[in-house]
Each structure stands twice: as C-alpha cells, then as structure tokens.
Scaffold this motif. Structure first.
Motif, PDB file in Angstrom:
ATOM      1  N   MET A 192       9.847 123.855   6.117  1.00  0.00           N
ATOM      2  CA  MET A 192       8.461 123.869   5.615  1.00  0.00           C
ATOM      3  C   MET A 192       7.870 122.470   5.516  1.00  0.00           C
ATOM      4  N   PHE A 244      17.723 122.571   8.146  1.00  0.00           N
ATOM      5  CA  PHE A 244      18.247 123.582   9.065  1.00  0.00           C
ATOM      6  C   PHE A 244      18.633 122.961  10.401  1.00  0.00           C
ATOM      7  N   GLY A 629      19.296 133.170   2.452  1.00  0.00           N
ATOM      8  CA  GLY A 629      18.532 132.402   3.424  1.00  0.00           C
ATOM      9  C   GLY A 629      19.054 132.586   4.834  1.00  0.00           C
ATOM     10  N   THR A 632      18.184 136.000   6.177  1.00  0.00           N
ATOM     11  CA  THR A 632      16.765 136.082   6.551  1.00  0.00           C
ATOM     12  C   THR A 632      16.531 135.413   7.901  1.00  0.00           C
ATOM     13  N   LEU A 657       3.164 127.895  13.132  1.00  0.00           N
ATOM     14  CA  LEU A 657       3.735 128.942  12.282  1.00  0.00           C
ATOM     15  C   LEU A 657       2.985 130.267  12.377  1.00  0.00           C
ATOM     16  N   ILE A 662       8.444 133.232  11.848  1.00  0.00           N
ATOM     17  CA  ILE A 662       9.544 133.291  10.896  1.00  0.00           C
ATOM     18  C   ILE A 662       9.254 134.440   9.926  1.00  0.00           C
ATOM     19  N   VAL A 664       8.249 136.645   6.868  1.00  0.00           N
ATOM     20  CA  VAL A 664       7.451 136.456   5.653  1.00  0.00           C
ATOM     21  C   VAL A 664       8.049 137.348   4.564  1.00  0.00           C
ATOM     22  N   ASN A 665       7.524 137.200   3.378  1.00  0.00           N
ATOM     23  CA  ASN A 665       8.078 137.929   2.229  1.00  0.00           C
ATOM     24  C   ASN A 665       8.187 139.433   2.514  1.00  0.00           C
TER      25      ASN A 665
ATOM     26  N   GLN B  43      -1.592 128.290   7.925  1.00  0.00           N
ATOM     27  CA  GLN B  43      -0.617 129.271   8.406  1.00  0.00           C
ATOM     28  C   GLN B  43       0.571 129.452   7.469  1.00  0.00           C
ATOM     29  N   CYS B  44       0.767 128.513   6.539  1.00  0.00           N
ATOM     30  CA  CYS B  44       2.021 128.562   5.770  1.00  0.00           C
ATOM     31  C   CYS B  44       1.834 128.740   4.275  1.00  0.00           C
ATOM     32  N   CYS B 101       7.835 124.664  -0.414  1.00  0.00           N
ATOM     33  CA  CYS B 101       6.784 125.685  -0.445  1.00  0.00           C
ATOM     34  C   CYS B 101       6.474 126.121  -1.865  1.00  0.00           C
ATOM     35  N   MET B 143       2.360 138.313  -1.479  1.00  0.00           N
ATOM     36  CA  MET B 143       2.888 136.947  -1.372  1.00  0.00           C
ATOM     37  C   MET B 143       3.214 136.561   0.065  1.00  0.00           C
ATOM     38  N   SER B 144       2.830 137.365   1.015  1.00  0.00           N
ATOM     39  CA  SER B 144       3.226 137.097   2.400  1.00  0.00           C
ATOM     40  C   SER B 144       2.390 136.020   3.088  1.00  0.00           C
ATOM     41  N   LEU B 147       4.799 131.143   3.215  1.00  0.00           N
ATOM     42  CA  LEU B 147       6.084 131.156   3.921  1.00  0.00           C
ATOM     43  C   LEU B 147       7.127 130.344   3.163  1.00  0.00           C
ATOM     44  N   CYS B 148       8.374 130.760   3.299  1.00  0.00           N
ATOM     45  CA  CYS B 148       9.506 130.045   2.707  1.00  0.00           C
ATOM     46  C   CYS B 148      10.629 130.110   3.722  1.00  0.00           C
ATOM     47  N   ARG B 149      10.935 128.989   4.370  1.00  0.00           N
ATOM     48  CA  ARG B 149      11.959 129.022   5.415  1.00  0.00           C
ATOM     49  C   ARG B 149      13.360 129.069   4.823  1.00  0.00           C
ATOM     50  N   CYS B 150      13.528 128.543   3.607  1.00  0.00           N
ATOM     51  CA  CYS B 150      14.826 128.723   2.948  1.00  0.00           C
ATOM     52  C   CYS B 150      15.041 130.204   2.643  1.00  0.00           C
ATOM     53  N   SER B 151      13.979 130.926   2.639  1.00  0.00           N
ATOM     54  CA  SER B 151      14.011 132.371   2.452  1.00  0.00           C
ATOM     55  C   SER B 151      14.496 132.777   1.080  1.00  0.00           C
ATOM     56  N   TYR B 153      12.735 134.617  -0.640  1.00  0.00           N
ATOM     57  CA  TYR B 153      11.817 135.731  -0.909  1.00  0.00           C
ATOM     58  C   TYR B 153      12.324 136.728  -1.961  1.00  0.00           C
TER      59      TYR B 153
END
Lengths: 729, 168
Positions: A192, A244, A629, A632, A657, A662, A664-665, B43-44, B101, B143-144, B147-151, B153
């Motif tokens: 991010m 990552f 993580g 996901t 993005l 990637i 999303v929730n 976008q994020c 994020c 909440m979508s 974004l959270c790449r660490c995930s 969620y």
C-alpha cells in the motif's frame, strides 16, 4: 561483548520453555499499534526535513534504444524546476533480495517500458510532477525487443535439473497418472505504501529515509550504486508500509534521490507514483508448469515430474524457484524436474511473497487434485498416503513436520467430510464446491545481530537494524527479550530500522522472526549468564520474572542486582550445520468453500480455513494475521490477480490498483486459522520457524480445486476469472 | 491561492498552488502525514478523510475546492494517549499489519458507522427503508473502498463490529 552463536546442533534444551514471564507465544497487541492507528508512525516520505525539495521520476516509453530528453532545457526552465537529472548511476531495475551490490545501472538505454530513466526536481511536488509530465522522452534507433515468454530465447537452469529413476517408465506402468500444464501470470506485490526515499547529505555522509525490508544489504547496494563507501551511508526505515518482496532490494527512487540531493545540496524526496511501482519495481515471473504424477491403484506416488519455465530481464540471475517444495513435499522414487529461464524485456522479475512455493506448490496441488479425482480417492487421503518418510531426493530426515496433523486437523475444523461430489450441490443460482490444498515452504536461518541492554532501572532496550514491515517484529522481539529477562512487555523498548544499529537478517524469505529473534535470545542468554556470575549461581538456576531475580531461595529486585550498572550484550547468530543436516520446512493445509454463479461463472470464496505448523509460535495474534494475509494473497492469485502485458512492447497494461485486482474486503470471508503447537529444535534455539509466507504457498489451489468440485471445470490458466470458468460450464 | 480550512477543529489559512490536492495540502503543507498516499488516483482509500462529516478520497479533490470546509483527519480522531473506540479496537483485533492503509480504514469506518446510523443502505442491504445490521457482509461491503494488501480484512471487520457494539 559479542556473543556468537552458530546453529550447528539441534537446540534440544528448549530454554524458552523454562522461562516464567509468559510472553512468548502470547497473542499480545503490537506495541506500535497506537502509533499506526493514529497516523503518528513515520513512514519514509513523511519525515519533515528542512529545505526538502521534490523529485518525480520519468519513465521510458519503449523497451529499447538510446534515450534522448528532447525538450530538456525547456523543462529545466519551468517554474520551480531545479534540475533534470539523467545519470548513469540510476538503476535499470531494483536490486534482488540480498544482492548486496548494485544491479545493472544506466539511463542511456531502456530495457523495458516503464524503466525510470530520469528524475525532475522542483521546489514543490506540483511543479516537479508537471515538469516530469512535460518531459519528452525520445528513443533513438530502437527496435522492439522480445517480450513473450513463449517465444523468447530460453536458458536451461542446469543447477535445478533433477533426473532420478525412470519417470517415463513409472508413468507407463502407473494405475493412475496425470500429465498437466498450468500457467500462472505475473503478480505484483502491490504494497500500500509506494516506494519512497528522502535523501540528505551532510558533507560526504548520506542519510536515506526509505521504505526497505533488508537494510544491511540496502546500504551496500546504495553505496555501490553511488560509488561511495558503505560507512558513508545510513538508511532509516522504522516503519515500512508493506513490502511482500518489492522492497527487498534497493529500488530506483533511492539512487535518484541521493544523486539529486548531492547535486542540489538540499534534501530531496522521491516517491514513486503507483503506476511506477507497477512498471518499475518487481514482478513475480509468470510461469508455465508441467506436472506429471504416477501412482499405483491406492494412489501412492512412484513418479513425480515438475518442469517450469519462468522469465527475467537479460543480466538478472533470479529465476522464480518454482520447484523448491516439489523436491520434498511428496514421495515417489522416480523424479524428474527442470527449469528454463526465458530472457525478455518485461520489468524485472524478483521476489514476490513466497517466491517459488506461492506458484509452484499451487500448481502441484492442482495436479494432486486432478490425480485424486482420476483415482477416485479423497484429496486429503491422497496427500496423507504420500507423505514421504524422509526427503525423497536427499534421504535426509525432516526436522519437525506436523504435515499429517495439519491435514487431518484442518479437515475436521473445516468439516471436509461434508464435501459434496463434483457438481452435486447447488443453492439457487450458486454451485457450491469444496477444495483443499497442502501448504509447504522452505525454512531458512540467516546471519543476524541485535544488541540488548539491561538497564539499571529494570528496563531493557533491544536494538537492531531489523525491519517491521507489518510482520510483527516490534512485538516479538520485545516478547523474546521480556521472556528471557523476566520483564513485563511494557518495560522493553524495541528500536528497529536504522543501519546505525547492529545488522540484522532483514524481512524476507520468512526468515526475519527466527533470525532476528535468535539474535535477541542469544544476547539475553549472555545477560542472564552475567547476572548469574554476579550472584555466583548457575544461569539455569536463575528465575527471572516481573523484574525480580529468584535464585537459591532468595528473591531480589533486578535493580538491586545491577546496582546501577547496565549490562549490554550483542547477540550474533549464524546458520550452521543444521541447515544442511536435515530438511527444514513449514507445512499446512488449506480448505475452501466456493460458490460459482451458474449463469456468470463468477466465483466467491465463502469460507476458508488454514491449519499451519511452523515451529514455536512467537505471538499467536501476529502469526495468525500473517497467515490470513497469505491466504488472501491466495484468493487474489486464484481469482483476480494478473499483470497484463501488452504483446507488442511488454508494457504493463494494468499498472494501477483499479485494474490490477487485489482482493478487497468483500472478497475475503472471515478466514479461520489454526496454529499447531510445534517445536523445531533444528531450526533455531527458539524452536520457531518462519510463518510470513506459509499462508500463500498453495492457497490458490484450494480455491481452484473448489471450483472444480462445484462445476467440473478445471481452469489451468490462472487466474480463474469468470470468462474462463463459464467457458467450461 | 489562499484557502481557509478548518482542520481537526483548528482554522488553517493556506497559500497554495491551485494544483495542490487536499491530500498533498495535508501531507506537504501541514505536516499531517497520518493521511496516506497509496495511489493518488482514488483507487485505494488510504487517503480517506472526512469533509463536513462525509468520507472522501482526499487525493481526488483539490484543496482550493474546500475553502471554509471542515476536515477531519486521523490525527483529529484520536492520538496515542486518547484513542477512539475504533482505534483501540483496531489495535486489539490486529486490524492492520504494516499500518499504511490504517488511518484511511479508520476514517472510513468512522464515517461508515454514521452512514449506517443514518439509515443509508448499501449494495447488500435487503431492506432499503430499515436499519442495516452490522453483519459481516454489510461491513465488508461498506469497507471495500479501502484496500489492505496485508489483508487484515477479517480483523478490520471484527474491530468495527467490536467498536460499534461499544457505541463508538
């Protein structure tokens, strides 16, 4: 003051189990959490440096030819512009992880579209951005270079080839066999936080505030790129907004900022734009993988073949190590493996979370699912039948390996016994399927150092240039020190991310926690011995808890033992004989329930569970988060993630993005994770192994195998987007 | 050009290049770096702030478009020694890893809970006239945009549910 420890023999003493503070393993909150949730943790491009100006980098529009900045003078005269820099020291592409030296440099020729070939610096960000966009980059005498991994010239990777027994013969004589080819696309780490650096010089001394994973290597890479001595370079990186793999090696913005700051005599900030992160940092190579399996009537493997093709730029030695876990995950005496590296002109291929296993285990696990279906054997049962007693190639013993337990326990937790038959379950418009896959990732210990100071006031301070990229380093190093020194967590200060501190292993390859954690452990052991000497008892007879020392039926406050002194020890761990003596890896199993829309082919992951064994868990909360993580990432890999390359010039067509999807929730259900209790004496004196990447190493296959269970469709070309699924339905 | 902004309750008078986004005004001119730049293109969601109580992407709007507006950033929601219920829940539920994020997630969630309270339906709300439940599906849907790449969620969903339950 340095305490050396080389991992030459299994650490069967399991000293952490003797300690009394109760911190190691506990699901404690991250100590830096309050800073992160309030926006007060300082990331790279957030330092307030006096006199700082802004640089914006400029991309090459094609993949070959000599670069000419045709309106350079005009741009240099735009308002606020301080300099337009095209310097031969600029990096062609980032350094690979642990490279320790500069990668290919040069700004006169482009090797791929998006290569960052200049930086424009101005007083304000807005001025720099406008000027960079105004710069006309012309490439002279270039004809497009090859970009297609199918047709590009390939180099066989002989060191990865294996030919053991007679695979062809095994297949011919097999009761059940599969021979399948899968492809996986390029992936982007997409952290991010975009890569960013602020460079400032004090005479010949450079300070770089950057966003990097492995500072001791990054310092040498930066020094090498600039042609200065590493002693002149300091990198500060206390908070990293995700890595990552993409921040393992030094990236182009750092060198650009350093060159510009030197030229201008002012601090310069250069942050990559999101599009530049996609075009000019690292990608995971696309892969083409052929897997051959030969089994007897009961599904016992007697042959396993895995052949892969990956790609990279000319001059780069990194080849996505696809076969890494195929060497040891399953039995089978007849084995054949090979690897080819295609040379082409897409952006650099390097490490993206779990290089090798992320895609290699995934495809192997798809092939195993195909074999299970072919043989009419439950997929979990098929795997249980093929757990090798010893490493099937080297004959070495495994260290700890609760693979069987992960499969069985995961299946129970998920409710695998309720798995429907293929195309059997439908709920309204949704076809429901269950899928599973194994998880495996090699385990590695690396050189790492940390200094621990036990202070007279009964606090302790841990210092190392280790990074915390979200992995939980701040949490676990404090827990280890507190456990060993008998101090509550809030009496430990952990200072990270500064090359002025002792050099650590860095965050990558899942080795960060065990390596840096062991260095802290080693330093603390030395402190314990010194305390014991003062009290004239054996170290083993000390009980340290809550700032008190109990020994020989007496209890004293730590401060009374220290009597105003500070005890400082440098712990230095090095890998040793245990790395080679046994096969070390982490294992697990994934289970997924998917719903595929009968009319559109859209797949939703409804439930997903992972059971993992990675040695001693240092913090159950942060370890679980790492697994979530990784899983996901697996969802993204299975369903949506794909770098799309233009077939003409190889440019990334979805460099943002909104188009590189990637998860999303709403794409991620409430994942469940089980961490199996385990001690690995061979891995480290902590009995811990790496866990940061295990969650992705096969996860996507659980989902695509679920799609098959739901629909009867095998998508062998990742990701399993709805167009590919519906075509088969 | 001159722009007056009420940021976290403090009046700020800024002389800005008209090209300056609200995000860059916060980060480059006010030292409020809690608001993050993840993509600069909406976008994020990392740059989410609240303007006059509503969540927006601060990278997609110019600062000069917000003369006299009230802006709430993560710094205004709570500081380490005085965290909001939502911020505390993000810590206890591990609703982040790298943390980049996170300010955007928390600003977004703070405004989102108000939207639910005010009866705003989402794409997954069954009853458009009633009060939406804070189900996993509702929270995830709403909440979508962050974004959270660490995930984190699943943990973000738990944190929001926990904080909402405590009357955040």
């Amino acid at each position: 003051m340095t305490e050396h420890f080389k991992m030459d023999a299994p650490a069967t003493d399991r000293r952490l189990d003797d300690m009394a503070q109760g911190l190691v393993g506990a699901p404690l909150d991250r100590p830096e959490g309050p800073l992160k949730v309030s926006g007060t943790a300082t990331y790279a491009n957030e330092w307030q440096v006096d006199g700082m100006v802004h640089g914006v980098m400029v991309r090459a529009p094609t993949n070959s030819g000599r670069i000419v900045l045709s309106n350079r003078d005009e741009v240099a005269n735009l308002p606020g512009v301080l300099s337009v820099i095209q310097d031969e020291r600029l990096l062609r592409n980032p350094a690979q992880g642990t490279a320790n030296q500069a990668p290919v440099q040069g700004a006169q020729h482009a090797a791929y579209v998006g290569q960052l070939i200049a930086v424009v610096v101005a007083e304000s960000f807005e001025q720099a951005r406008h000027a960079a966009q105004s710069l006309q980059v012309v490439l002279e005498n270039g004809e497009l270079m090859p970009v297609d991994p199918v047709t590009a010239a390939v180099e066989a990777q002989e060191d990865q080839a294996l030919d053991q027994g007679d695979l062809e013969g095994a297949i011919t004589g097999a009761a059940h066999s599969v021979d399948v080819t899968y492809t996986t696309p390029s992936h982007s780490s997409s952290p991010m936080e975009p890569h960013a650096s602020i460079a400032s010089w004090d005479g010949d001394d450079l300070t770089l505030r950057g966003s990097y994973q492995m500072l001791k290597y990054n310092r040498n890479e930066l020094a090498d790129a600039l042609g200065v001595h590493p002693d002149r370079v300091r990198i500060i990186s206390p908070y990293v907004g995700g890595g990552f793999g993409s921040k393992l090696g030094l990236a182009p913005e750092a060198v650009a900022a350093a060159i510009a700051a030197k030229e201008l005599g002012r601090p310069v900030s250069v942050a990559l734009q999101r599009q530049q992160v996609y075009e000019a940092t690292m990608r995971r190579s696309e892969t083409s993988q052929r897997v051959r399996l030969a089994a007897d009537a009961e599904g016992r493997l007697n042959g396993l073949g895995h052949d892969a093709r990956v790609s990279n730029l000319p001059g780069e030695t990194f080849a996505e190590p696809v076969l890494q876990a195929s060497h040891f995950l399953y039995a089978g005496e007849n084995r054949q493996m090979s690897m080819e590296l295609a040379r082409l002109h897409r952006l650099c291929a390097g490490s993206v979370r779990a290089p090798g296993e992320a895609v290699g285990v995934t495809v192997l696990e798809n092939a195993m699912d195909e074999l299970a279906h072919e043989a009419g054997i439950d997929p979990v049962e098929l795997r249980l039948r093929n757990i090798p007693e010893k490493d099937p190639e080297s004959g070495k013993e495994f260290s700890s390996r609760r693979f069987r337990d992960a499969l069985e326990s995961g299946a129970r937790a998920f409710g695998w016994s309720k798995r429907p038959g293929v195309m059997e379950r439908r709920e309204g418009e949704w076809l429901i399927g269950y899928g599973m896959a194994s998880a495996a990732r090699i385990n590695v210990l690396m050189d790492s150092q940390a200094r621990v100071a036990l202070q007279p006031d009964g606090r302790a301070r841990v210092e190392t240039d280790m990074t915390d990229i979200g992995t939980g380093t701040y949490a676990i190093l404090g827990q280890i020190a507190g456990e060993m020194l008998g101090l509550p967590r809030d009496r430990i200060d952990v200072v990270l991310g500064d090359t002025d501190l002792p050099p650590a292993a860095g965050s990558g390859g899942s080795w960060g926690a065990t390596s840096s954690g062991t260095s802290v452990y080693v330093a603390c052991q030395a402190i314990r011995r010194q305390l014991a000497e003062r009290l004239e008892v054996e170290e083993q007879d000390l009980l340290l808890k809550d700032g008190r020392v109990t020994y020989a039926n007496q209890t004293k406050a730590l401060g009374d033992v220290l009597q105003g002194d500070e005890i400082v020890k440098l712990g230095y761990v090095q890998p040793g004989d245990t790395s080679e003596a046994v096969r070390q890896a982490t294992f697990g199993a994934y289970f997924a329930e998917v719903a595929v829309h009968a009319a559109s082919g859209e797949t939703r992951v409804r439930r997903m569970h992972g059971s993992f064994a990675a040695g001693r868990i240092l913090n159950a909360k942060t370890a679980r988060s790492q697994c979530i993580g990784g899983m996901t990432f697996g969802i993204g890999m299975a369903l949506t993630e794909e770098l799309a390359f233009d077939p003409r010039d190889g440019h990334v067509a979805n460099h943002n993005l909104a188009e590189y999807h990637i998860p999303v929730n709403a794409d991620v259900p409430q994942l469940t994770v089980e961490l199996l209790e385990e001690r690995d004496d061979w891995a480290s004196p902590l009995q811990a192994k790496g866990i940061g990447e295990l969650g992705i190493c096969g996860a996507a296959a659980a989902i695509t195998n679920g799609i098959f269970n739901a629909t009867g469709v095998r998508v062998r070309d990742y990701p399993a987007t709805l167009d590919k699924v519906i075509t088969g339905m | 050009m001159q722009t007056n902004l009420m940021i976290n309750g403090t009046q700020q008078q800024l002389e800005l290049d008209p090209r300056t986004t609200l995000l860059d005004a916060l980060r480059h001119h006010l030292g409020l770096t809690g608001t993050k730049k993840g993509c600069d293109h909406g976008q994020c969601g990392a740059c989410t702030v609240m303007v006059n109580g509503r969540r927006i992407n601060s990278c997609l709007t110019l600062a000069c478009m917000h003369d006299e507006d009230e802006v709430t950033t993560i710094e205004g929601i709570g500081q380490p020694d005085n965290l909001s219920a939502l911020q505390k829940a993000f810590v206890s539920e591990d609703g982040f890893q790298c943390g980049y994020c996170t300010p955007g997630q928390i600003c977004s969630a703070t405004a989102m809970l108000e939207e639910v309270k005010n009866g705003w339906p989402s794409h997954v709300t069954d009853d458009l006239d009633g009060q939406a439940d804070l189900s996993t599906e509702e929270i995830s849907e709403r909440m979508s945009g962050n974004l959270c790449r660490c995930s984190a969620y699943p943990n973000i969903v738990e944190a929001i549910r926990k904080a909402a339950g405590e009357g955040a």
